[in-house]
Motif scaffolding. Structure first.
Motif, PDB file in Angstrom:
ATOM      1  N   UNK A 102       0.829  -1.207   0.000  1.00  0.00           N
ATOM      2  CA  UNK A 102       0.000   0.000   0.000  1.00  0.00           C
ATOM      3  C   UNK A 102       0.865   1.259   0.000  1.00  0.00           C
ATOM      4  N   UNK A 103       2.010   1.216   0.659  1.00  0.00           N
ATOM      5  CA  UNK A 103       2.877   2.394   0.618  1.00  0.00           C
ATOM      6  C   UNK A 103       3.499   2.571  -0.766  1.00  0.00           C
ATOM      7  N   UNK A 104       3.616   1.483  -1.522  1.00  0.00           N
ATOM      8  CA  UNK A 104       4.052   1.622  -2.920  1.00  0.00           C
ATOM      9  C   UNK A 104       3.007   2.392  -3.712  1.00  0.00           C
ATOM     10  N   UNK A 105       1.742   2.198  -3.362  1.00  0.00           N
ATOM     11  CA  UNK A 105       0.664   2.953  -4.005  1.00  0.00           C
ATOM     12  C   UNK A 105       0.899   4.451  -3.805  1.00  0.00           C
ATOM     13  N   UNK A 106       1.211   4.832  -2.562  1.00  0.00           N
ATOM     14  CA  UNK A 106       1.465   6.247  -2.268  1.00  0.00           C
ATOM     15  C   UNK A 106       2.737   6.726  -2.954  1.00  0.00           C
ATOM     16  N   UNK A 107       3.770   5.905  -2.935  1.00  0.00           N
ATOM     17  CA  UNK A 107       5.055   6.307  -3.501  1.00  0.00           C
ATOM     18  C   UNK A 107       4.954   6.531  -5.007  1.00  0.00           C
ATOM     19  N   UNK A 108       4.323   5.587  -5.693  1.00  0.00           N
ATOM     20  CA  UNK A 108       4.241   5.679  -7.158  1.00  0.00           C
ATOM     21  C   UNK A 108       2.938   6.310  -7.641  1.00  0.00           C
ATOM     22  N   UNK A 109       2.029   6.574  -6.684  1.00  0.00           N
ATOM     23  CA  UNK A 109       0.717   7.136  -7.034  1.00  0.00           C
ATOM     24  C   UNK A 109       0.066   6.309  -8.148  1.00  0.00           C
ATOM     25  N   UNK A 110      -0.016   5.012  -7.884  1.00  0.00           N
ATOM     26  CA  UNK A 110      -0.513   4.082  -8.893  1.00  0.00           C
ATOM     27  C   UNK A 110      -1.845   3.467  -8.477  1.00  0.00           C
ATOM     28  N   UNK A 111      -2.882   3.815  -9.205  1.00  0.00           N
ATOM     29  CA  UNK A 111      -4.200   3.213  -8.966  1.00  0.00           C
ATOM     30  C   UNK A 111      -4.171   1.724  -9.308  1.00  0.00           C
ATOM     31  N   UNK A 112      -3.324   1.333 -10.252  1.00  0.00           N
ATOM     32  CA  UNK A 112      -3.234  -0.081 -10.640  1.00  0.00           C
ATOM     33  C   UNK A 112      -2.650  -0.924  -9.506  1.00  0.00           C
ATOM     34  N   UNK A 113      -1.659  -0.400  -8.821  1.00  0.00           N
ATOM     35  CA  UNK A 113      -1.110  -1.141  -7.681  1.00  0.00           C
ATOM     36  C   UNK A 113      -2.144  -1.177  -6.552  1.00  0.00           C
ATOM     37  N   UNK A 114      -2.915  -0.105  -6.386  1.00  0.00           N
ATOM     38  CA  UNK A 114      -3.978  -0.107  -5.384  1.00  0.00           C
ATOM     39  C   UNK A 114      -5.010  -1.185  -5.705  1.00  0.00           C
ATOM     40  N   UNK A 115      -5.389  -1.304  -6.956  1.00  0.00           N
ATOM     41  CA  UNK A 115      -6.333  -2.341  -7.371  1.00  0.00           C
ATOM     42  C   UNK A 115      -5.746  -3.730  -7.091  1.00  0.00           C
ATOM     43  N   UNK A 116      -4.487  -3.922  -7.447  1.00  0.00           N
ATOM     44  CA  UNK A 116      -3.806  -5.191  -7.168  1.00  0.00           C
ATOM     45  C   UNK A 116      -3.768  -5.466  -5.663  1.00  0.00           C
ATOM     46  N   UNK A 117      -3.457  -4.451  -4.853  1.00  0.00           N
ATOM     47  CA  UNK A 117      -3.408  -4.622  -3.395  1.00  0.00           C
ATOM     48  C   UNK A 117      -4.782  -5.040  -2.862  1.00  0.00           C
TER      49      UNK A 117
END
Length: 161
Positions: A102-117
């Protein structure tokens, strides 16, 4: 020694694939590899990723030292682990890995990683509820049921007495 080796391999391979390799593939596929500028949010994200990694490593060692087993289902722990991080949450390894993700989501500002998480959490939750917890109840009986009653599954909190 065998449990320590299996635990070390599981600790390196599984979280690395889930929290590093898959997000890398997502960023690569979505042109998110340019990377962000490093600001206060990113510094906090880096600290939280490190915290999540420390949680995963600590829990893995607890499986070997306290549980006399591994985090791998083929060599599960012989003893119920209810100390250390397990006093605060029933699934600290999953929480640590998800925290890092989830912190990668914040770091990269990636909605795709949020969806994956979100999908990963749903898979872990389903596995925990349908397979892992019933197995722990069969193996450890009342001691696990007592532990489960006083310790939250996902959101850490101070231990109840």
């Amino acid at each position: 020694m065998k449990n320590a080796l299996v635990s070390a391999l599981a600790t390196i391979l599984v979280p690395s694939v889930a929290a590093v390799l898959v997000p890398y593939w997502i960023l690569r596929a979505t042109d998110g590899l340019a990377g962000p500028l490093i600001g206060p949010l990113e510094m906090v994200a880096i600290a939280l990723v490190l915290l999540g990694g420390v949680m995963v490593v600590w829990v893995s060692s607890a499986f070997v030292i306290r549980g006399k087993g591994t985090p791998v289902p083929v060599a599960p722990p012989e003893n119920l682990i209810a100390a250390g991080l397990y006093r605060f949450v029933r699934n600290p390894m999953y929480v640590g890995a998800l925290l890092a993700l989830v912190t990668e989501v914040a770091f990269f500002r990636s909605a795709w990683i949020l969806l994956y998480a979100g999908f990963l959490w749903l898979a872990l939750h389903t596995f925990t509820v349908l397979i892992e917890e019933p197995d722990l109840e069969r193996r450890f009986g009342d001691s696990y049921r007592d532990y489960k009653a006083r310790t939250p599954r996902w959101i850490p909190r101070r231990p109840r007495r």
